[in-house]
Scaffold this active site. Structure first.
Site, PDB file in Angstrom:
ATOM      1  N   HIS A 203      54.206  38.735  50.446  1.00  0.00           N
ATOM      2  CA  HIS A 203      54.609  37.683  49.505  1.00  0.00           C
ATOM      3  C   HIS A 203      53.401  37.085  48.774  1.00  0.00           C
ATOM      4  O   HIS A 203      53.448  35.939  48.331  1.00  0.00           O
ATOM      5  CB  HIS A 203      55.391  36.567  50.212  1.00  0.00           C
ATOM      6  CG  HIS A 203      56.509  37.072  51.081  1.00  0.00           C
ATOM      7  ND1 HIS A 203      57.743  37.398  50.579  1.00  0.00           N
ATOM      8  CD2 HIS A 203      56.557  37.314  52.418  1.00  0.00           C
ATOM      9  CE1 HIS A 203      58.519  37.823  51.572  1.00  0.00           C
ATOM     10  NE2 HIS A 203      57.823  37.775  52.698  1.00  0.00           N
ATOM     11  N   SER A 324      35.761  38.839  25.007  1.00  0.00           N
ATOM     12  CA  SER A 324      36.659  38.068  24.161  1.00  0.00           C
ATOM     13  C   SER A 324      36.016  37.863  22.800  1.00  0.00           C
ATOM     14  O   SER A 324      34.793  37.707  22.689  1.00  0.00           O
ATOM     15  CB  SER A 324      36.957  36.710  24.807  1.00  0.00           C
ATOM     16  OG  SER A 324      37.536  35.823  23.877  1.00  0.00           O
ATOM     17  N   LYS A 330      33.885  35.562  28.871  1.00  0.00           N
ATOM     18  CA  LYS A 330      34.970  36.337  29.460  1.00  0.00           C
ATOM     19  C   LYS A 330      34.569  37.775  29.767  1.00  0.00           C
ATOM     20  O   LYS A 330      33.814  38.402  29.030  1.00  0.00           O
ATOM     21  CB  LYS A 330      36.188  36.370  28.531  1.00  0.00           C
ATOM     22  CG  LYS A 330      36.843  35.023  28.296  1.00  0.00           C
ATOM     23  CD  LYS A 330      37.442  34.470  29.586  1.00  0.00           C
ATOM     24  CE  LYS A 330      38.624  35.276  30.089  1.00  0.00           C
ATOM     25  NZ  LYS A 330      39.751  35.292  29.148  1.00  0.00           N
ATOM     26  N   GLU A 337      44.834  46.287  32.989  1.00  0.00           N
ATOM     27  CA  GLU A 337      46.010  45.716  32.331  1.00  0.00           C
ATOM     28  C   GLU A 337      46.753  46.756  31.505  1.00  0.00           C
ATOM     29  O   GLU A 337      47.988  46.773  31.460  1.00  0.00           O
ATOM     30  CB  GLU A 337      45.583  44.534  31.463  1.00  0.00           C
ATOM     31  CG  GLU A 337      45.088  43.346  32.284  1.00  0.00           C
ATOM     32  CD  GLU A 337      44.546  42.216  31.420  1.00  0.00           C
ATOM     33  OE1 GLU A 337      44.511  42.390  30.181  1.00  0.00           O
ATOM     34  OE2 GLU A 337      44.162  41.177  31.971  1.00  0.00           O
TER      35      GLU A 337
END
Length: 507
Positions: A203, A324, A330, A337
């Site tokens: 979980h 970024s 970043k 992704e």
């Protein structure tokens, strides 16, 4: 088998590290640059007459040509189409259906067509509809009348079914080699970090201590099953439809077994209607591909989480991250992704083909032309995702300190406390579970870990607890105790990694 697999493993590794990662079917990458002509140099009427033998007096409407033609995408099958035609011509000559001179001329002409396509010198024509007619038309230009004998005892229906099986069989072999590279990367990480403790989650909450190596081996097993599914699919698709003709077979005395053997198939397909009307081999592949894509996506989600500032479990280099345009600090795990997103396309391809096929009567319907674009797209994206994932696994560096620090919260050794109560005090497990829950609640109230709770406090719940309890409440002791087969103890992980190498990379 081992020699072939090791060769493919080397090829896939080379593709991953030395070439553009994941570039699938590289001959086709160049072929895509070759333009498709809307019309050949002759008129559409002449082209139609040449194709249909006089049944149609005029060519198709422009919109009909656009919806009907498949050459824009099925030109990708050129090598398989030519391979099948050469085997078919050789069989026709062996059976005395065409002369050996004609068969030789056909084979030589097809070699020239292949060379032209691979050199980017071939002019594809949309008016000729598909790869079959484009190749045959050019063959006739090269060798004349003998080319007209090539289509004896076959149809485009069995031809395209054969081409796609040949193409998909080849892509499965290359995909299997790429998956072996991914397993190599995962096993290598498991071997290096067999004793690196970290939280195991259920979980997405800390559950029990495990090792990073054990976590890597979980994906080795998942990828192993994916390879098994793909090989099962390959086995079932490895039957040759060529010679089934349009749907009913042929009156010519062909030898379908010889053609199948020449093309490396296990056998010819057994029913001519099924030969041209079935696309379940593509649906089966896309089903296996979808499961594989989901596995890659799950792993990519973990990479995204682990690379985040909140977890910081791993470092990824600049090779698999991006920055970024506005936030200079970043470092985004974009490769992970993008892999995480790939199931959308691959599952979509499966749903698309299932939808196309669901209401079709036997045998061939032009609807089936819609099978190739989703298949090609799924294979391209799956190969890319596999290569990118392997690259990330080779690249990532686990941060052992952060992995261990994450065990400070969530009471991950609670199960070890319960097991100690059962093993040492002979307490029934359900009672031990209750006692442990009470001790956890006490530790939580005091704001400390179980291992930092005074013995006197534990004894208020279970007076028989002794100081020996602290020997099982460290993460290292917890993982070391999990020596059962498939468990997370470091020595068990090392043995499992060696076994995985034997099962997946050498056999």
């Amino acid at each position: 088998m081992a020699v072939r697999q090791n060769r493919l493993l080397r090829l896939a590794t080379a593709a991953l590290h030395l070439d553009s990662p994941g570039a699938p079917d590289r001959a086709f990458t160049e072929l895509e640059k070759v333009p498709v002509m809307s019309n050949p140099s002759d008129t559409k009427e002449a082209a139609a007459n040449a194709m249909w033998g006089g049944r149609f007096a005029a060519g198709p409407a422009e919109i009909m040509e656009q919806i009907n033609a498949s050459i824009d995408f099925d030109k990708r099958l050129y090598a398989q189409d030519i391979q099948g035609s050469k085997a078919h011509a050789a069989m026709l000559a062996a059976q005395g259906i065409v002369s050996q001179d004609d068969a030789d001329a056909i084979a030589a002409g097809l070699d020239k067509v292949l060379a032209e396509i691979e050199a980017g010198e071939f002019s594809f024509s949309r008016a000729l509809e598909d790869i079959h007619m484009n190749v045959e038309a050019r063959l006739r230009e090269l060798i004349g009348d003998p080319a007209g004998r090539l289509h004896t005892a076959r149809s485009r229906n069995d031809q395209v079914a054969t081409d796609v099986r040949l193409w998909l069989r080849d892509r499965i072999d290359h995909l299997d080699a790429r998956l072996a590279v991914l397993q190599e990367a995962l096993i290598s990480q498991a071997e290096q970090h067999a004793d690196a403790v970290m939280p195991g989650y259920t979980h997405l909450q800390a559950a029990q201590p495990v090792t990073f190596g054990h976590h890597m081996l979980a994906y080795v097993e998942m990828i192993g099953r994916d390879r098994g599914r793909l090989m099962d699919c390959r086995k079932r698709l490895n039957e040759c439809p060529l010679g089934a003709a349009a749907l009913a077979g042929t009156s010519f005395p062909i030898d379908r077994h010889a053609t199948a053997a020449a093309l490396g198939f296990d056998r010819p397909t057994a029913n001519s209607m099924d030969s041209v009307g079935a696309r379940d081999f593509i649906m089966e592949f896309l089903s296996a591909a979808s499961i594989l894509a989901v596995h890659l996506s799950r792993f990519s989600e973990e990479i995204v989480i682990w690379a985040s500032d909140r977890f910081a479990f791993i470092d990824l280099s600049d090779a698999f991250t991006t920055g970024s345009s506005i936030m200079p600090q970043k470092k985004n795990p974009d490769a992970a992704e993008l892999v995480r997103a790939k199931p959308g396309r691959i599952i979509g391809a499966l749903v698309a083909l299932l939808t196309v096929m669901k209401g079709l009567p036997m045998t061939f319907c032009k609807d089936m032309q819609e099978d190739k674009e989703p298949l090609f797209d799924a294979v391209d994206n799956l190969e890319l995702a596999v290569d990118a994932t392997a690259g990330m696994v080779f690249d990532m560096k686990p941060r052992r300190d952060k992995l261990k620090d994450a065990l400070a919260g969530g009471f991950p050794t609670a199960t070890d406390l319960a097991d100690w109560l059962v093993r040492v005090l002979n307490m029934p497990f359900r009672d031990a579970h209750h006692v442990t829950g009470s001790i956890v609640a006490m530790a939580e109230k005091k704001g400390v870990d179980i291992a930092d709770l005074p013995l006197e406090d534990m004894q208020t719940v279970a007076p028989a607890i002794t100081g020996d309890i602290y020997s099982v409440l460290t993460a290292e002791a917890s993982v070391a105790s999990r020596t059962s087969y498939g468990g997370t103890a470091p020595e068990t992980v090392r043995a499992a990694a060696a076994d995985a190498r034997r099962r997946f990379l050498t056999e």
